[in-house]
Write a protein that holds these residues in place. Structure first.
Motif, short mmCIF file in Angstrom:
data_model
loop_
_atom_site.label_atom_id
_atom_site.label_comp_id
_atom_site.label_asym_id
_atom_site.label_seq_id
_atom_site.Cartn_x
_atom_site.Cartn_y
_atom_site.Cartn_z
N LEU A 25 -7.15 36.54 -17.45
CA LEU A 25 -7.83 37.65 -16.78
C LEU A 25 -9.34 37.50 -16.94
N VAL A 26 -10.08 37.80 -15.88
CA VAL A 26 -11.54 37.83 -15.93
C VAL A 26 -12.00 39.03 -15.11
N VAL A 27 -12.95 39.80 -15.65
CA VAL A 27 -13.57 40.89 -14.90
C VAL A 27 -14.97 40.45 -14.52
N LEU A 32 -11.22 42.17 -10.60
CA LEU A 32 -10.44 41.58 -11.68
C LEU A 32 -9.75 40.35 -11.10
N TYR A 33 -9.82 39.23 -11.80
CA TYR A 33 -9.20 37.99 -11.35
C TYR A 33 -8.07 37.68 -12.33
N SER A 34 -6.88 37.41 -11.80
CA SER A 34 -5.74 37.10 -12.65
C SER A 34 -5.18 35.73 -12.28
N GLY A 35 -4.88 34.94 -13.29
CA GLY A 35 -4.24 33.65 -13.11
C GLY A 35 -2.84 33.71 -13.68
N SER A 36 -1.87 33.18 -12.95
CA SER A 36 -0.49 33.38 -13.39
C SER A 36 0.37 32.12 -13.30
N SER A 37 1.60 32.28 -13.78
CA SER A 37 2.55 31.16 -13.81
C SER A 37 3.13 30.84 -12.44
N ASP A 38 2.80 31.62 -11.42
CA ASP A 38 3.26 31.28 -10.06
C ASP A 38 2.23 30.39 -9.35
N ASN A 39 1.32 29.79 -10.12
CA ASN A 39 0.31 28.85 -9.61
C ASN A 39 -0.65 29.51 -8.64
N SER A 40 -1.04 30.73 -8.93
CA SER A 40 -1.97 31.43 -8.04
C SER A 40 -3.02 32.19 -8.85
N ILE A 41 -4.10 32.52 -8.15
CA ILE A 41 -5.14 33.41 -8.67
C ILE A 41 -5.22 34.59 -7.72
N ARG A 42 -5.19 35.78 -8.28
CA ARG A 42 -5.30 36.98 -7.44
C ARG A 42 -6.61 37.69 -7.74
N TRP A 69 -15.64 32.75 -15.19
CA TRP A 69 -16.45 33.23 -14.07
C TRP A 69 -17.87 32.73 -14.21
N ARG A 70 -18.41 32.19 -13.11
CA ARG A 70 -19.80 31.77 -13.05
C ARG A 70 -20.37 32.26 -11.72
N GLY A 71 -21.39 33.08 -11.76
CA GLY A 71 -22.00 33.56 -10.53
C GLY A 71 -21.79 35.02 -10.31
N THR A 72 -21.90 35.45 -9.08
CA THR A 72 -21.75 36.85 -8.72
C THR A 72 -20.36 37.10 -8.19
N ALA A 73 -19.89 38.32 -8.36
CA ALA A 73 -18.55 38.69 -7.90
C ALA A 73 -18.50 38.74 -6.39
#
Length: 74
Positions: A25-27, A32-42, A69-73
């Motif tokens: 997870l990254v805010v 909010l960005y989530s990385g998961s075991s289904d090989n995706s980022i949401r 995270w690097r940069g602006t959202a």
């Protein structure tokens, strides 16, 4: 997503729909960005009282185990 500053911790949001376990997870800003075991980022909108998925980044070749995270959202 839990608020661990409260005792006992309080559930704030449920990351759904998800097809796999969340590993990262990254805010950044109001996202909010989530990385998961289904090989995706949401990408989630955290400005509302109900968490809402905005984008799903697919096509990754393996489990997303970390995010940086690097940069602006966006």
């Amino acid at each position: 997503v839990w608020d661990i500053a409260q005792s006992p911790p309080v559930s704030l949001f449920l990351l759904a729909p998800l097809a796999g376990e969340v590993h990262a997870l990254v805010v950044a800003g109001n996202r909010l960005y989530s990385g998961s075991s289904d090989n995706s980022i949401r990408v989630w909108d955290i400005t509302q009282s109900q968490l809402r998925s905005l984008h799903t980044l697919t096509g990754l070749v393996d489990i997303v185990q970390s995010l940086r995270w690097r940069g602006t959202a966006c």
